[in-house]
Design a protein around this motif. Structure first.
Motif, mmCIF file in Angstrom:
data_model
loop_
_atom_site.group_PDB
_atom_site.id
_atom_site.type_symbol
_atom_site.label_atom_id
_atom_site.label_comp_id
_atom_site.label_asym_id
_atom_site.label_seq_id
_atom_site.Cartn_x
_atom_site.Cartn_y
_atom_site.Cartn_z
ATOM 1 N N ASP A 55 0.829 -1.211 0.000
ATOM 2 C CA ASP A 55 0.000 0.000 0.000
ATOM 3 C C ASP A 55 0.861 1.259 0.000
ATOM 4 N N ARG A 56 1.881 1.255 0.834
ATOM 5 C CA ARG A 56 2.742 2.442 0.903
ATOM 6 C C ARG A 56 3.475 2.674 -0.426
ATOM 7 N N MET A 57 4.043 1.613 -1.001
ATOM 8 C CA MET A 57 4.777 1.776 -2.249
ATOM 9 C C MET A 57 3.837 2.142 -3.395
ATOM 10 N N PHE A 58 2.625 1.608 -3.353
ATOM 11 C CA PHE A 58 1.646 1.962 -4.405
ATOM 12 C C PHE A 58 1.324 3.447 -4.362
ATOM 13 N N HIS A 59 1.060 3.953 -3.178
ATOM 14 C CA HIS A 59 0.740 5.383 -3.052
ATOM 15 C C HIS A 59 1.952 6.247 -3.379
ATOM 16 N N LEU A 60 3.155 5.803 -2.961
ATOM 17 C CA LEU A 60 4.355 6.575 -3.285
ATOM 18 C C LEU A 60 4.595 6.608 -4.794
ATOM 19 N N THR A 61 4.363 5.461 -5.442
ATOM 20 C CA THR A 61 4.561 5.418 -6.901
ATOM 21 C C THR A 61 3.561 6.323 -7.616
ATOM 22 N N ALA A 87 11.911 10.944 1.915
ATOM 23 C CA ALA A 87 11.640 10.748 3.341
ATOM 24 C C ALA A 87 10.539 9.724 3.545
ATOM 25 N N ALA A 88 9.482 9.797 2.730
ATOM 26 C CA ALA A 88 8.392 8.834 2.857
ATOM 27 C C ALA A 88 8.866 7.417 2.517
ATOM 28 N N GLY A 89 9.691 7.294 1.473
ATOM 29 C CA GLY A 89 10.228 5.977 1.123
ATOM 30 C C GLY A 89 11.136 5.407 2.204
ATOM 31 N N LEU A 90 11.944 6.309 2.822
ATOM 32 C CA LEU A 90 12.829 5.854 3.890
ATOM 33 C C LEU A 90 12.034 5.367 5.094
ATOM 34 N N VAL A 91 10.975 6.099 5.438
ATOM 35 C CA VAL A 91 10.118 5.678 6.559
ATOM 36 C C VAL A 91 9.444 4.345 6.230
ATOM 37 N N THR A 92 9.070 4.179 4.977
ATOM 38 C CA THR A 92 8.420 2.930 4.573
ATOM 39 C C THR A 92 9.361 1.733 4.692
ATOM 40 N N LEU A 93 10.586 1.917 4.266
ATOM 41 C CA LEU A 93 11.547 0.800 4.259
ATOM 42 C C LEU A 93 12.306 0.658 5.577
ATOM 43 N N LEU A 94 12.144 1.628 6.485
ATOM 44 C CA LEU A 94 12.903 1.579 7.733
ATOM 45 C C LEU A 94 12.657 0.305 8.543
ATOM 46 N N PRO A 95 11.411 -0.168 8.726
ATOM 47 C CA PRO A 95 11.223 -1.425 9.469
ATOM 48 C C PRO A 95 11.950 -2.607 8.835
ATOM 49 N N LEU A 96 11.918 -2.665 7.488
ATOM 50 C CA LEU A 96 12.625 -3.756 6.806
ATOM 51 C C LEU A 96 14.128 -3.641 7.020
ATOM 52 N N PHE A 97 14.671 -2.425 6.912
ATOM 53 C CA PHE A 97 16.096 -2.219 7.152
ATOM 54 C C PHE A 97 16.477 -2.594 8.587
ATOM 55 N N LEU A 98 15.603 -2.261 9.536
ATOM 56 C CA LEU A 98 15.880 -2.574 10.941
ATOM 57 C C LEU A 98 15.938 -4.087 11.161
ATOM 58 N N VAL A 99 14.999 -4.811 10.566
ATOM 59 C CA VAL A 99 14.998 -6.278 10.700
ATOM 60 C C VAL A 99 16.266 -6.865 10.084
ATOM 61 N N LEU A 100 16.643 -6.381 8.903
ATOM 62 C CA LEU A 100 17.840 -6.897 8.240
ATOM 63 C C LEU A 100 19.100 -6.567 9.036
ATOM 64 N N THR A 101 19.141 -5.378 9.651
ATOM 65 C CA THR A 101 20.307 -5.001 10.456
ATOM 66 C C THR A 101 20.443 -5.908 11.675
ATOM 67 N N ILE A 102 19.323 -6.147 12.364
ATOM 68 C CA ILE A 102 19.361 -7.036 13.529
ATOM 69 C C ILE A 102 19.787 -8.443 13.120
ATOM 70 N N ALA A 103 19.288 -8.921 11.989
ATOM 71 C CA ALA A 103 19.648 -10.263 11.520
ATOM 72 C C ALA A 103 21.123 -10.349 11.168
ATOM 73 N N SER A 104 21.655 -9.297 10.531
ATOM 74 C CA SER A 104 23.074 -9.317 10.159
ATOM 75 C C SER A 104 23.989 -9.263 11.373
ATOM 76 N N ILE A 105 23.528 -8.644 12.467
ATOM 77 C CA ILE A 105 24.333 -8.602 13.694
ATOM 78 C C ILE A 105 24.207 -9.906 14.473
ATOM 79 N N ALA A 106 23.003 -10.481 14.471
ATOM 80 C CA ALA A 106 22.763 -11.685 15.273
ATOM 81 C C ALA A 106 23.311 -12.943 14.612
ATOM 82 N N SER A 107 23.393 -12.987 13.291
ATOM 83 C CA SER A 107 23.800 -14.217 12.608
ATOM 84 C C SER A 107 25.226 -14.670 12.968
ATOM 85 N N PRO A 108 26.227 -13.772 13.089
ATOM 86 C CA PRO A 108 27.556 -14.265 13.490
ATOM 87 C C PRO A 108 27.593 -14.820 14.906
ATOM 88 N N ILE A 109 26.724 -14.314 15.789
ATOM 89 C CA ILE A 109 26.717 -14.768 17.178
ATOM 90 C C ILE A 109 26.239 -16.207 17.278
#
Length: 384
Positions: A55-61, A87-109
């Motif tokens: 929905d967010r990407m559709f409206h942004l497009t 700014a709207a695109g960054l806010v939209t993708l921020l949750p996905l980026f946060l999940v990927l960042t946590i996964a990239s930090i946790a995977s070596p542990i």
């Protein structure tokens, strides 16, 4: 041959070796597991947030494709619109980026655990040596990494080819569809391809993680000589430790001998054991053992006692029992109170007669000692 075999690294790494490796930043890591965790986290995040993201990407497009004539002619308004879309695109993708960042930090542990080492950031000139680089490139580790990369590329390539072959016609039909249903179908195709790719990476990680752990521990293996040297460094040279223990025993013996002149009586075996006892009714609940020894030490205790006019009493059962069941500085065992009380009564009578100049009392000959406390009696009663 013995020296050569001693230099072979056949022994598992010691705890100290593993700790030093962690301090240097050397811990087992699996890149394949990291790729799997990051990709899996991304797929799960898209599956959970797919509707909202769509929905967010559709409206942004749509907003990005609809421009007012005034905006198209004014660069300043175009920059504002671009900033707002960014700014709207960054806010939209921020949750996905946060999940990927946590996964990239946790995977070596997951393999080597959390580890921070400042030594890992230190500059090492050896890494700039081209000869060392070529040796690493053509080493067993380098060849194994190359083989693993080739197999990984073949497997993922086969998975990608299979997915494209199965979804090829659907992908071509996307160009003929409207934007909204086309994006929905594209998201479904992308999600299905990602799940298939994750399945392939799971297989690779199941092979790579045990291999990395085996390779890590193999590199840290130690030779028998290295284990001996590490033991000497951590525990100390056995010869030096033996000399230290000998010095400590000598110092303890000297301190013990300094207590003999303060004793009230020394009970002897008469030659094998000697136990010095002291009793002060004002500060002690029961008589205490201030010195004890056998053989040569017993002889030294007797000599010090004679030199300081400490009474000697020959009572073999009591001497053996006190030597076995009472440590230096401890009170005599409760089971020996009666026997020791008889000895102390003789000592007080002896002092009293000495002060009056009368005939000293005879030494007690039948001191009651429980047979179970007398090692000599227990040995005599044991079956032959």
């Amino acid at each position: 041959m013995a020296e050569d075999s001693d230099l072979e690294r056949t022994e598992p790494a010691s705890g100290r070796r593993l700790e030093q490796a962690r301090e240097e930043g050397n811990v087992p890591r699996s890149r394949e597991l990291g790729s799997l965790v990051v990709l899996m986290a991304g797929v799960l995040a898209l599956w959970a947030m797919g509707g909202w993201l769509f929905d967010r990407m559709f409206h942004l497009t749509r907003a990005g494709l609809l421009l007012e004539p005034a905006q198209a002619k004014d660069p300043a308004q175009m920059l504002v619109a671009l900033y707002e879309m960014f700014a709207a695109g960054l806010v939209t993708l921020l949750p996905l980026f946060l999940v990927l960042t946590i996964a990239s930090i946790a995977s070596p542990i997951a393999v080597g655990g959390f580890n921070y080492s400042s030594k890992a950031y230190s500059f090492d000139f050896a890494r700039l040596n081209p000869v060392s680089g070529l040796m690493r490139l053509f080493s067993v580790h380098g060849l194994s990494e190359m083989v693993k990369a080739i197999l990984k590329a073949l497997l993922l390539g086969y998975i990608g080819f299979t997915v494209m072959k199965a979804r090829g016609e659907e992908s071509l039909h996307l160009m003929q569809m409207a934007i909204e249903p086309g994006l929905v179908d594209f998201a479904q195709i992308l999600l299905g391809a990602s799940v298939t790719l994750v399945s392939g990476l799971i297989l690779i990680a199941l092979v790579d993680v045990p291999f990395q752990l085996w390779q890590y521990h193999s590199k840290l293996k130690m030779s028998k000589d290295e284990l001996k040297q590490e033991f000497k460094q951590s525990e100390g040279d056995p010869q030096i430790k033996a000399r230290i223990r000998q010095r400590q025993r000598e110092m303890a013996r000297r301190r013990m001998m300094q207590e003999v002149p303060t004793a009230d009586v020394v009970v002897t075996n008469p030659t094998h054991y000697a136990v010095a006892i002291r009793y002060d009714g004002a500060s002690m609940r029961a008589p205490r053992v201030v010195a004890k020894g056998c053989d040569l030490v017993a002889q030294q205790i007797r000599d010090v006692a004679r030199a300081n006019q400490v009474p000697l009493l020959e009572a073999p059962p009591l001497a053996r029992a006190l030597y076995r069941h009472a440590e230096i500085g401890d009170e005599v065992p409760a089971a020996l109170y009666t026997a020791v009380a008889e000895v102390m009564a003789w000592v007080f009578t002896l002092r009293h007669s000495a002060s009056l100049g009368t005939t000293p009392p005879p030494e007690p000959t039948h001191i009651p000692v429980p047979p179970k406390l007398d090692p000599g009696a227990a040995a005599a009663g044991a079956p032959q």
